[in-house]
Design an enzyme around this catalytic site. Structure first.
Site, PDB file in Angstrom:
ATOM      1  N   ASP A 248       0.951  91.673  28.091  1.00 14.23           N
ATOM      2  CA  ASP A 248       2.370  92.032  27.998  1.00 14.23           C
ATOM      3  C   ASP A 248       2.794  93.089  28.999  1.00 14.23           C
ATOM      4  OD1 ASP A 248       0.855  93.976  26.207  1.00 14.23           O
ATOM      5  OD2 ASP A 248       2.853  94.848  26.169  1.00 14.23           O
TER       6      ASP A 248
ATOM      7  N   ASP B 168      -1.761  96.810  30.115  1.00 12.49           N
ATOM      8  CA  ASP B 168      -3.043  96.755  29.423  1.00 12.49           C
ATOM      9  C   ASP B 168      -3.560  95.322  29.413  1.00 12.49           C
ATOM     10  OD1 ASP B 168      -1.392  95.500  27.604  1.00 12.49           O
ATOM     11  OD2 ASP B 168      -1.293  97.209  26.240  1.00 12.49           O
TER      12      ASP B 168
ATOM     13  N   TYR C 116       3.339  97.481  18.713  1.00 13.53           N
ATOM     14  CA  TYR C 116       4.500  96.606  18.563  1.00 13.53           C
ATOM     15  C   TYR C 116       4.819  96.410  17.085  1.00 13.53           C
ATOM     16  CZ  TYR C 116       4.425  95.607  23.553  1.00 13.53           C
ATOM     17  OH  TYR C 116       4.485  95.731  24.918  1.00 13.53           O
TER      18      TYR C 116
ATOM     19  N   GLU D 264       5.329 101.883  33.691  1.00 15.86           N
ATOM     20  CA  GLU D 264       4.659 100.665  33.214  1.00 15.86           C
ATOM     21  C   GLU D 264       5.609  99.467  33.238  1.00 15.86           C
ATOM     22  OE1 GLU D 264       1.522  99.305  29.757  1.00 15.86           O
ATOM     23  OE2 GLU D 264       3.062 100.776  29.210  1.00 15.86           O
TER      24      GLU D 264
END
Length: 475
Positions: free
Chosen positions: A60, A63, A212, A455
């Protein structure tokens, strides 16, 4: 309101191509037709712990975990981008967009291949976040987290249903058999999500939270999934489901205020998306609907000169909402504004004394696009690889570590730490990646440690694809 420095229009076509290419940098699994050549195969045994083939899909962000909830949302919005604006992309970009979409849907089909079970996460987040290593070298725990009839996860399941239904529209003409497979699975997964209600927060636990967590409940995902299934099938069941759940929709809207405003739209909250999507379905059916009113109110909550706006703007003109990775809001809300502008046709939105025409809505979205691409006080593009000035030290493992071609020997868990701490630019360009973006003062610190700003994520890019396609064709 100042919307960035005056400069030449960006090259929207170049930005579009790169925004689609970005998804290849996030691919997991056995790579094929791979243009981002520094990425190699990874996570080829995913799912083996539970006897499933879960190879593929997307990481996503920076990572190496596959979180199905945001991945499914990315897939839904990428499909919506193609449905609304694909005809404006050009043949090559459209082909690559289809490939990016199918990489997501192929995984979602695998994740829902066992009846009564949905795979919610692949990869132990704690183990993964404890390491800084390339996906190609992963030796962290690749735990598969599932929801089922006794441990439900309505939000992740219903979002998958939305993604598969929306994607079935995209593939109707290109691959009718695949489209039918997606739609059949969407119906099955929606039925599962609705029949076994519950949040994956408790069912998956540390596999989802705090990364999440679903903060506003799963009711919005159920309505969102039904809305997409109605759009595709026109079955009365889904129309009735959405309208019968209007009280739940209105009740759950109150949760949006807790996270920053009226009618959110992102991987967690779907209310603004529901309002915009179903407003068109209602208008096309000749029905009056509260969703039209809510879609208008959403627009008025965003436009900078609206007396009822619930967002803020930086001095340079960038839309801001509370929380990290702010550009996810700028791209997703701009996308909805653009979609709604097309649905309005000749109608205007009344925001108190302000009248907003479809062209006004599109011009607003353009200011956000131009800001991201460099029309901002720092003169920086927040899309990696676009223009001469862009973030060089993004928070992304694969980008920040030498490629397998340059460093064939595996880089173990903590051996990557010096690369993370280095002040050197990333050796691999994650072309097209849109980072979290600048702060409310239009400032950006180019550092891997600065996670909320540096990110990239798939769900920042997905809505930008559609917006860029429109401006590519209309410049």
């Amino acid at each position: 309101m100042l919307f960035g420095a005056t400069r030449c229009r960006p090259d929207y076509g170049d930005a579009l191509s790169k925004s689609i290419l970005f998804f290849e940098g996030q691919r997991s699994g056995k790579l094929t037709n791979q243009r981002m050549s520094w990425r190699k195969d990874s996570a080829l045994r995913d799912g083996s712990d539970i006897g499933m083939d879960l190879v593929g899909g997307y990481y996503d962000a920076g990572d190496n975990v596959k979180f199905t909830f945001p991945m499914a949302f990315t897939t839904t919005v990428l499909a919506w981008s193609i449905t609304e604006f694909g005809q404006l992309m050009g043949d090559q970009d459209l082909q690559h967009a289809h490939e990016a979409l199918r990489w997501g849907t192929d995984f979602l089909l695998k994740a829902t291949s066992t009846s009564g079970t949905v795979v919610a996460v692949v990869g132990n987040p704690i183990s993964d976040h404890n390491c800084w290593e390339r996906p190609e070298d992963m030796d962290t725990l690749r735990t598969s987290y599932v929801v089922n009839t006794t441990h439900p996860g309505s939000e992740v399941s219903a979002e998958i249903a939305a993604a598969l239904a929306a994607s079935s529209l995209v593939f109707q003409s290109a691959d009718a058999k695949y489209s039918a497979t997606l739609l059949d699975r969407a119906k099955e997964v929606f039925k599962f999500a609705d029949s076994y209600k519950g949040s994956y927060n408790s069912s998956v636990g540390a596999g989802a939270c705090p990364f999440y967590c679903d903060f506003n409940g799963y009711e919005d995902e159920l309505i969102w999934g039904a809305a997409w299934l109605y759009k595709v099938t026109k079955l009365e069941y889904y129309w009735k489901y959405v309208n019968d759940n209007i009280p739940n929709f209105e009740k759950s809207i109150s949760q949006d205020y807790l996270v920053g405003g009226f009618l959110e739209f992102g991987w967690d909250a779907k209310h603004a998306g529901i309002a915009v999507l179903f407003s068109q379905l209602a208008m096309d059916s000749g029905n009056s609907s509260p969703f039209i009113r809510y879609a208008d109110q959403f627009v008025c909550s965003v436009l900078p000169n609206s007396p009822t706006k619930s967002v803020t703007y930086s001095k340079g003109g960038l839309l801001f909402k509370p929380g990290s990775s702010n550009l996810q809001h700028a791209t997703s809300l701009s996308f909805l504004i653009m979609v709604y502008a097309g649905y309005l046709k000749d109608r205007v939105v009344q925001c108190g004394g302000l009248k907003a025409s479809p062209s006004d809505l599109r011009e607003f979205a353009r200011t956000q696009v131009d800001y991201v691409l460099g029309s901002n006080p720092m003169g920086m593009s927040y899309m990696v690889g676009y223009s001469n000035k862009f973030p060089q030290r993004i928070h992304h493992r694969g980008s920040s570590l030498p490629s397998v071609d340059q460093h064939p020997k595996p880089i173990k868990c903590h051996d990557g730490t010096p690369y993370f701490e280095s002040q050197n630019p990333n050796p691999n360009i994650l072309t097209g990646a849109i980072v979290g973006g600048p702060d409310i003062n239009d400032q950006y610190k180019d550092s891997r440690v600065n996670v909320s700003q540096s990110e990239p994520t798939t769900y920042i890019n997905a809505p930008f694809v559609g917006v860029l396609a429109y401006f590519k064709a209309s410049k």
